[in-house]
Every structure is written in C-alpha cells, then in structure tokens.
Motif scaffolding. Structure first.
Motif, short mmCIF file in Angstrom:
data_model
loop_
_atom_site.label_atom_id
_atom_site.label_comp_id
_atom_site.label_asym_id
_atom_site.label_seq_id
_atom_site.Cartn_x
_atom_site.Cartn_y
_atom_site.Cartn_z
N MET A 1 0.94 -1.19 -0.03
CA MET A 1 -0.04 0.09 0.05
C MET A 1 0.83 1.33 0.05
SD MET A 1 -2.98 1.07 2.54
CE MET A 1 -1.77 1.13 3.91
N SER A 2 1.16 1.85 -1.10
CA SER A 2 1.99 3.06 -1.07
C SER A 2 1.28 4.18 -0.76
CB SER A 2 2.36 3.03 -2.71
OG SER A 2 1.24 3.22 -3.46
N ALA A 3 2.32 4.99 -0.27
CA ALA A 3 1.70 6.37 0.13
C ALA A 3 1.25 7.08 -0.98
CB ALA A 3 2.71 7.08 0.82
N GLU A 4 0.10 7.80 -0.89
CA GLU A 4 -0.58 8.88 -1.73
C GLU A 4 -0.10 10.24 -1.76
OE1 GLU A 4 -4.46 8.10 -2.60
OE2 GLU A 4 -4.46 5.92 -2.50
N ALA A 5 -0.23 10.77 -2.72
CA ALA A 5 -0.09 12.44 -2.62
C ALA A 5 -1.04 13.19 -1.81
CB ALA A 5 0.02 12.94 -4.08
N GLU A 6 -0.73 14.15 -1.19
CA GLU A 6 -1.62 14.77 -0.29
C GLU A 6 -2.63 15.27 -1.10
OE1 GLU A 6 1.73 16.55 2.94
OE2 GLU A 6 0.19 17.84 2.13
N ARG A 7 -3.90 15.48 -0.58
CA ARG A 7 -5.08 15.85 -1.22
C ARG A 7 -5.77 17.04 -0.61
NH1 ARG A 7 -4.03 10.89 -1.18
NH2 ARG A 7 -4.52 10.85 0.92
N SER A 8 -5.93 17.96 -1.32
CA SER A 8 -6.74 19.43 -0.64
C SER A 8 -8.26 18.85 -0.59
CB SER A 8 -6.49 20.22 -1.73
OG SER A 8 -7.30 21.45 -1.48
N TYR A 531 13.12 -3.99 8.37
CA TYR A 531 11.86 -3.47 7.63
C TYR A 531 12.16 -3.29 6.12
CZ TYR A 531 7.61 -0.47 7.23
OH TYR A 531 6.46 -0.27 6.48
N TRP A 532 13.47 -2.83 5.72
CA TRP A 532 13.62 -2.34 4.47
C TRP A 532 13.86 -3.94 3.94
CZ3 TRP A 532 13.71 1.65 1.65
CH2 TRP A 532 13.67 2.96 2.28
N HIS A 533 14.35 -4.80 4.27
CA HIS A 533 14.35 -6.06 3.61
C HIS A 533 13.16 -6.58 3.37
CE1 HIS A 533 16.40 -10.16 2.95
NE2 HIS A 533 15.32 -10.49 3.43
N GLU A 534 12.03 -6.44 4.13
CA GLU A 534 10.80 -7.05 3.92
C GLU A 534 10.00 -6.10 2.79
OE1 GLU A 534 8.55 -7.14 7.63
OE2 GLU A 534 9.30 -9.06 7.80
N LEU A 535 10.26 -4.71 2.89
CA LEU A 535 9.89 -3.82 1.91
C LEU A 535 10.15 -4.05 0.56
CD1 LEU A 535 8.04 -1.27 1.50
CD2 LEU A 535 10.08 0.16 1.99
N GLU A 536 11.62 -4.22 0.34
CA GLU A 536 12.14 -4.74 -0.93
C GLU A 536 11.70 -5.76 -1.68
OE1 GLU A 536 16.23 -4.44 -0.14
OE2 GLU A 536 16.33 -2.11 0.01
N ARG A 537 11.30 -6.76 -0.72
CA ARG A 537 10.68 -8.23 -1.07
C ARG A 537 9.15 -8.22 -1.09
NH1 ARG A 537 15.76 -7.87 0.53
NH2 ARG A 537 17.18 -9.19 -0.46
N ALA A 538 8.64 -7.10 -0.74
CA ALA A 538 7.19 -7.11 -0.72
C ALA A 538 6.34 -7.66 -1.86
CB ALA A 538 6.48 -5.79 -0.51
N VAL A 539 5.53 -8.47 -1.94
CA VAL A 539 4.86 -9.12 -2.86
C VAL A 539 3.98 -8.05 -3.59
CG1 VAL A 539 3.07 -10.91 -3.60
CG2 VAL A 539 4.62 -11.37 -1.65
N PRO A 540 3.96 -7.90 -5.14
CA PRO A 540 3.04 -6.94 -5.81
C PRO A 540 1.71 -7.51 -5.70
CG PRO A 540 5.17 -7.50 -7.00
CD PRO A 540 4.86 -8.52 -6.00
N VAL A 567 3.63 -1.38 6.24
CA VAL A 567 2.31 -0.76 6.03
C VAL A 567 2.21 -0.47 4.51
CG1 VAL A 567 2.30 0.52 8.27
CG2 VAL A 567 3.42 1.58 6.31
N GLN A 568 3.32 -0.76 3.58
CA GLN A 568 3.08 -0.75 2.22
C GLN A 568 3.28 -2.17 1.76
OE1 GLN A 568 5.71 0.56 3.95
NE2 GLN A 568 5.65 2.88 3.64
N GLY A 569 2.54 -2.62 0.82
CA GLY A 569 2.81 -3.84 0.02
C GLY A 569 2.51 -5.05 0.88
N ILE A 570 2.43 -6.36 0.14
CA ILE A 570 2.27 -7.60 0.80
C ILE A 570 3.37 -8.15 1.35
CG2 ILE A 570 1.00 -9.85 0.26
CD1 ILE A 570 -0.53 -8.34 -1.70
N PRO A 571 3.25 -8.71 2.59
CA PRO A 571 4.72 -9.05 3.27
C PRO A 571 5.21 -10.53 2.50
CG PRO A 571 2.94 -9.52 4.50
CD PRO A 571 2.42 -8.64 3.68
N PRO A 572 6.52 -10.69 2.40
CA PRO A 572 6.96 -11.85 1.72
C PRO A 572 6.61 -12.96 2.36
CG PRO A 572 8.78 -10.58 2.65
CD PRO A 572 7.76 -9.70 2.92
N VAL A 573 6.12 -13.08 3.79
CA VAL A 573 5.88 -14.37 4.56
C VAL A 573 4.48 -14.88 4.11
CG1 VAL A 573 4.47 -13.17 6.38
CG2 VAL A 573 5.69 -15.21 6.92
N PHE A 574 3.92 -14.01 3.14
CA PHE A 574 2.61 -14.51 2.68
C PHE A 574 3.02 -15.86 1.59
CE2 PHE A 574 -0.81 -14.23 -0.75
CZ PHE A 574 -1.73 -14.88 0.14
#
Length: 740
Positions: A1-8, A531-540, A567-574
C-alpha cells in the motif's frame, strides 16, 4: 500500500476516487477528546489538577526535594575556608534552582510536551511530526490527517522552518544524530533510575551504624538489599497509589524544612540573604579558582532529579507540575538552603552534617540521632521513586517507537492514562540495583560524579529543544540563540566539573547508560534493516491475484488476520505461508500495527482499510494505528473492533464508488453478512516468525550485532504474539529467515 500524494479538501472529485476508510473515519472524531484532553492537560478541572499536583509532590520531587541533606557537605569537602564562601555557594544554589528547574523546565520545556507527554522521546516524536526524520520508512500521508496529529506544514513565509525541515529530511547524518542523542538521553535517565536506588538506599542505611555501631558493613548491605526489594515490589501498584502514599510524607517534609530554614535565618544570621546578589558568585570563583570549579559537582546536586518533572509529565499535567514546583518545592528548599547557610555562618565546623545539626532541638550529644537514620531511609526510598517513574514513562515511548525490545506495559490508573508500569523493566532495574549494592558495598567511588547522568540529560534536552523551537514553534532566531547560549553554557560548566571526577567513579553511571544505549541502538538498527528487507521483497498486488488463482490454493472458511510490520505492500511471508499451507481464508486481512509519533489515536481513526485485488477475492489491507501511550486491545476485542470497521469500510466503499443506490445497498448487505458468517466460523491469527541473520560477507561488527545482540534480546524478551495477547490455540506461526 504505497503512500499517496496529499489531497486538498477542495478536491471532492479526487476524494470520491478513494476506496479506503480514511475519510469516513476522520469525519467521526469531532466529538472525540483530542490528545492531552481531560486530565492530561490544563483543560482539566482545577480540583483534578490540584489532586495531580498533590500526587506529583510524592513522585516527582523525591530527589530534588531531599537534596538539602547533602549539598553543603558535598560542596565543602575540605571545610569552609572563607566566611563569604557561604554567600557564593548559596547564591550558586539559588540561581541554579531558578535557572534550570524553574525557568528552563517549568516555564519553557514543559510546554514542548507531545500533547501531554514529556521526556526526550516526546521531543523526538514532536520533531518527527514536522520533519521525516525516522529511519523506518513507514510514513503515510494519511498520518498527518489524523485529527490529533496537530501539525501545520511550514508556509512559504516561514522559510526558516522550511529550510530546517529540508535539511533534516535530506541529511542521514542529522537523522542519526537526533536519534542518537535521544536514546542517549533516555539511557541516561534509565541509568540514573538504576543507580539512584542503590546509591541512595546504601547511603541511608549506612547511617544506621551511627545508632547501632555493632552492625557490620555486610549487614548494612543486606539491609539495603531488603529495602530495595520492598521499593521495587511496590512499583506494581502504580504511580497513582504510590503518589498518594508518598505525597503526605513529602508534604510534611517540605513544611518542616521550610520552617527549619526560617528559624535558622531568624536566630543565626539574616544577612545571608545578601546571597541574592550574584556578585558573590564572581567573588567566590575569584577567591577559590579551580577549587570553586570543582565544587560545582556538589552544587549541582541541588537539582538532581529536576529532569523528572519533564519525564513524569505524562503521569500528571503541566499545570499540576507548575503549581507544585512554584508553590511548594522552590520556596521550601530555598528557605532550607538559606537557613543552613545562616547556621554555618556561626558553626562552620559542622558542615559535614549541616542539615540535622541545624534542626532546632535539645542539644544533641551525637552528630545524628536515630531519627536521622529514619529520615535518611525515607529520603532514599522517596528519592528513588522519581527516577523510577521517569524511567517507566520514557521507556514506554521508546518501546512503541521501535527503539527497545518488546516488554509488557501496564497502565496502572483508569483515571490518568500516562501512569504506566513495566514489570520486566522493573525487574531488570531492580536486579541491577541489587547487583551494584552487593558488588560495591560502599558509595565512596560511585558518588564522586553522581550527577553525570542528570546533567547530560539537561544538555540533551537543551539541544532537542533548540530544534523544536526552530521547527515547531518557529521562534525568532535571536530568542533561540539566547535560550541555547544561556542554558547550554550553564550546563556545560556543570558537566565539565562533574567529568573532572570521571575516573574516580563517575564512569559507572556513564557505562551503565552506554550499555543501555548500545542495546537500544542495536535493536533499532536491526529493526530498520529488517523493515527495508521486507519492503524490498514485498509481493506486488498483481502477483497476489496469480497466487489466489493457483489450482492448489483453496479458500477455507473463516477470517484470517496476517500480522506484518509493513504498511506498504504484501509481506514476503505470505508467499511462504501459501507454499507450506496452500489455503487462504475466505476473508483475509493483512494487518499492520503502526505506532504514530503522538500519544494517542482516537478510536474512530484507529484503522485504515484498503481492498487488495478484485471484490470477489475479499482480501484487504488494514493499518491499525496507535499512539505511544495507547493500550492494545485484548485479542477478541481487537478482532471484533476490526471486523466492525471492515464492514463499515465496505459500506463506505460502495458509497464512494457510486452506482444504483438500491443495488449498492444489496451488495453491501450481502458483503457484510458474509464477513459476519465467516467470523462466526472462526478467526485465525497468522504471524511470520522471522529469524534474522547477517548476510554472508558482513563485517564482524554487523554479525555481532545481528546474530548475537539482537538474537539474544529477541529470544529472551517478550514474543510478538504475547505482546499482542494472541492465544496459542488461535495462532499459526510461519517461520522464515531473513539474511540482511
């Protein structure tokens, strides 16, 4: 789940495209209490504030309020050489009390609280809300829209704050530097909380030998151990009860020392009041030179424990601390110091035991009677309480921000949320205090630089406050420079004096703090790498659909909650879960527990939901957000709350998506009923148990930190499922190894 741009807020069309629960939840908090509301800030009733002020007397001021027992004897180690030296030292004491505890802490630093919470980590979290300085990349745009986040982005008119924000966010060295001094300050408070009970109790019990000279030093040590056991045992009752127990004793103490001071002033020498003229400080240094500088190590003891006012703020509130300090503590101790100085003008030979000999009573046949020993014992116990409460409060914040291994946090009061107790930490600090008592048996060397931890925390607070003033408060540079110069210079002078006795025993508290700091840094370092290790290997997300479409993967009844720190993406443990057990629950939710750098998150804003994949897959991502003083719900309550909010999200999702109203209502009702039916079939908690090892080719230091230090802490402290209160019969753990 990537962060989105700020919305007005002025872009409703863009808002309707969103299919998460953020806006629906955020609109429901208008009637919620914000952070620091109620008892935690100045908006509480005066009756409640006065009650907290009374409690704070028994918890916060135990150390600084009993310092008149030993300040003069610690300052004049070789006796009083010149009568006017008393005026110089008294002037130093009075202006030190006014400058650091009163002006700096009571009237400035307390207002830099993080919505009611104090301590070095509160300052760090306040800074991290205005600039992205945290090293874990879990920032989401939605976080800043939480109603209690209380942050206003710097405008183009305030280039100073914007410039500092950009520098902090773009500089890795600045991020590491801020984090390092924060954990150093926290470690110093914890080190002080470890050593204060040992030193205070051992020193107090040693006085019993004046009444009972037949006692051996070994017997004194074991009596001290027994008192330490009692002290650490009562911590489980919480600040609320401990505060009410100690407050009457300390209140009587303040009345007595104030009365004794006024008596000594009237009877012995009222001219001592000339010490309010700071010229006597200059004359004192001119007359004594280096000896005067060295004596500052004794003068600084008059404010030992002052940092507890800020560290313990979460247990009380600003107004309560301000009232108790300005109306009770300062007048009492100032009168006591002035009375002792007046007494010493007549009897300078009694400087080694000034406090008790200046008490108006029948002529004493001995330097100290039995009642002195009892006062010393009470002083030791009460002085220790302030640092223990502060250590618990600060460490609870460090824990929730991922800077300390998981331990149990018990909230001991239903009325005052900031009052916490950490059983495992209490045990470790108690064991360390007992070990120090048994190992050293005397306080001669340990006490040489007793204030080193305290003054270091003073200095760290000054540096962090400077950043807060520039970034958050946007104070004019001239005032910031004045603040930094005045307090920074004073603290540097005191610290240099204390460090002069570093090799004579002052290294002990420093070494304690460095060990604690190293453990915190090692845990956070590996935590960030993991955290970085999991983030780089998150499941699309696209790959998730392919996994669910595999022939060997079947959907089973029930609700599955897979916990992950991402909090972004699907964890590789899935992937590993599906490979080992090719089944996915009918309703599947990826759950992330996230701690925001604020004290509390309102319940309606607890969860952010987002659908992963098509509607027919019934797979969701959920981020459960907590402040660092929030208490995690019990597992059944958490699951029920999550599923209720999930059903609400399904309803809001249909509303945002548009379409025929009647058809949408039917689809929503069917989806909500499906969630209820699957929840009735059972909720299963799934958790990845990652074993972290250093990758091949790593340096010796990295292998030591990752494989040994982090591994030891992880194995011997609280496990993830215990921290989340998940029962074993509903838990499925999936093992995975990360080479980082």
């Amino acid at each position: 789940m990537s962060a989105e741009a700020e919305r007005s807020p002025s872009a409703p069309a863009e808002r309707l495209k969103r299919h998460d629960s953020l806006y629906g939840d955020a609109e429901k908090v208008s009637n919620e209490k914000l952070h620091g509301s109620g008892v935690r800030t100045d908006r509480g009733s005066w009756a409640r504030t006065l009650m907290l002020a009374f409690q704070s007397i028994g918890v916060v001021y135990g150390d600084i309020g009993t310092s008149p027992l030993y300040v003069y004897s610690s300052t004049f180690l070789d006796g009083i050489r010149h009568p006017d030296d008393l005026l110089g030292v008294l002037s130093l004491i009075l202006y030190t009390l006014i400058l650091i505890p009163m002006l700096k802490y009571v009237f400035i630093v307390l207002h830099a609280n993080d919505n009611g919470d104090g301590g070095t980590f509160a300052l760090y979290s306040l800074i991290s809300r205005y600039a992205k300085i945290r090293m874990i990349p879990d920032h989401q745009t939605e976080d800043a829209t939480v109603s209690n986040y209380s942050v206003e982005a710097p405008s183009s008119r305030l280039r100073r704050a914007q410039w500092l924000k950009e520098k902090l966010e773009s500089s890795k060295a600045a991020k590491i530097g801020l984090f390092t001094i924060t954990i150093l300050g926290t470690s110093m408070v914890m080190g002080d909380g470890t050593l204060t009970p040992a030193i205070s109790v051992l020193s107090a019990v040693s006085g019993i030998r004046e009444k009972a000279p037949h006692l051996t030093q070994l017997e004194v040590v074991w009596i001290s151990v027994a008192i330490l056991f009692v002290l650490f045992s009562v911590q489980r009752f919480g600040t609320d009860k401990v505060g009410y127990s100690f407050a009457p004793i300390i209140s009587v103490w303040f009345l007595l020392i104030a009365g004794t001071g006024m008596y000594s002033l009237a009877v012995h020498d009222t001219t001592i009041l000339r010490a309010f003229n700071p010229m006597y400080i200059i004359q004192y240094f001119s007359r004594n030179g280096k000896e005067a500088w060295v004596s500052l190590g004794g003068v600084i003891l008059c404010i030992t424990g002052a940092e507890a006012m800020f560290a313990d703020l979460g247990h009380f509130n600003i107004r309560a601390i301000q009232i108790s300090f300005t109306c009770i503590l300062f007048p009492s101790v100032a009168l006591c110091y002035m009375g002792q100085a007046a007494y010493l003008r007549k009897f300078p030979q009694n400087v080694a035991d000034t406090f008790f000999k200046s008490i108006p009573a029948k002529p004493m046949q001995r330097p100290c009677s039995g009642r002195c020993s009892w006062w010393r014992s009470w002083r030791a116990i009460i002085a220790s309480q302030a640092m223990l409460s502060g250590a618990f409060a600060i460490l609870s914040k460090a824990l929730s921000l991922g800077c300390f291994p998981r331990v149990e946090v018990v909230h001991t009061s239903s009325k005052y949320e900031g009052q916490v107790y950490l059983p495992e930490v209490n045990f470790l600090i108690g064991a360390a205090s007992v070990a120090v008592t048994l190992g050293f048996q005397t306080t001669a060397n340990i006490g040489n630089a007793y204030g080193i931890c305290v003054v270091t925390v003073f200095s760290i607070t000054t540096h962090l406050m400077t950043v807060v003033m520039l970034l958050a408060w946007r104070t004019p540079p001239a005032l910031v420079a004045a603040f930094y110069a005045a307090f920074g210079a004073a603290e540097f002078v005191y610290l240099s004096s204390i460090l002069s006795k570093f090799v004579e025993g002052g290294y002990l508290p420093f070494c304690f703090s460095l060990v604690l700091m190293a453990l915190m840094a090692a845990w956070h370092y590996v935590h960030v790498l993991r955290y970085w290790h999991e983030l780089e290997r998150a499941v699309p997300a696209a790959e998730l659909a392919a996994v669910l479409a595999r022939r060997d993967v079947r959907r089973v009844a029930g609700v599955g909650l897979l916990y992950s720190e991402l909090v972004q993406g699907i964890p590789p443990v899935f992937h590993r879960l599906v490979d080992k057990i090719p089944s996915v629950h009918a309703v599947f939710v990826f759950v992330s527990i996230k701690h925001l750098p604020i004290p509390r998150v309102a319940a309606p804003e607890r969860f952010i939901f987002r659908r992963v994949g098509p509607v027919s897959d019934r797979v969701f991502r959920c981020v459960a957000r907590y402040g660092y003083t929030d208490t995690m719900e019990e597992h059944t309550e958490f699951a029920a709350f999550l599923l209720d909010r999930l059903k609400l999200f399904v309803q809001e999702e249909a509303a945002f998506a548009g379409g025929p109203v009647q058809m949408a209502a039917a689809a929503v009702e069917a989806a909500q009923q499906f969630i209820d039916d699957e929840a009735a079939r059972g909720v299963v908690y799934l958790m990845g148990e990652a074993t972290v090892t250093a990758a091949a080719g790593s340096s010796v230091v990295k292998r030591l930190v990752v494989n040994n230090v982090y591994g030891f802490l992880r194995k011997n402290l609280r496990e993830s499922h215990k921290a989340l209160s998940i029962p074993k019969d509903q838990l499925l753990r999936v093992g995975i190894t990360y080479e980082i």
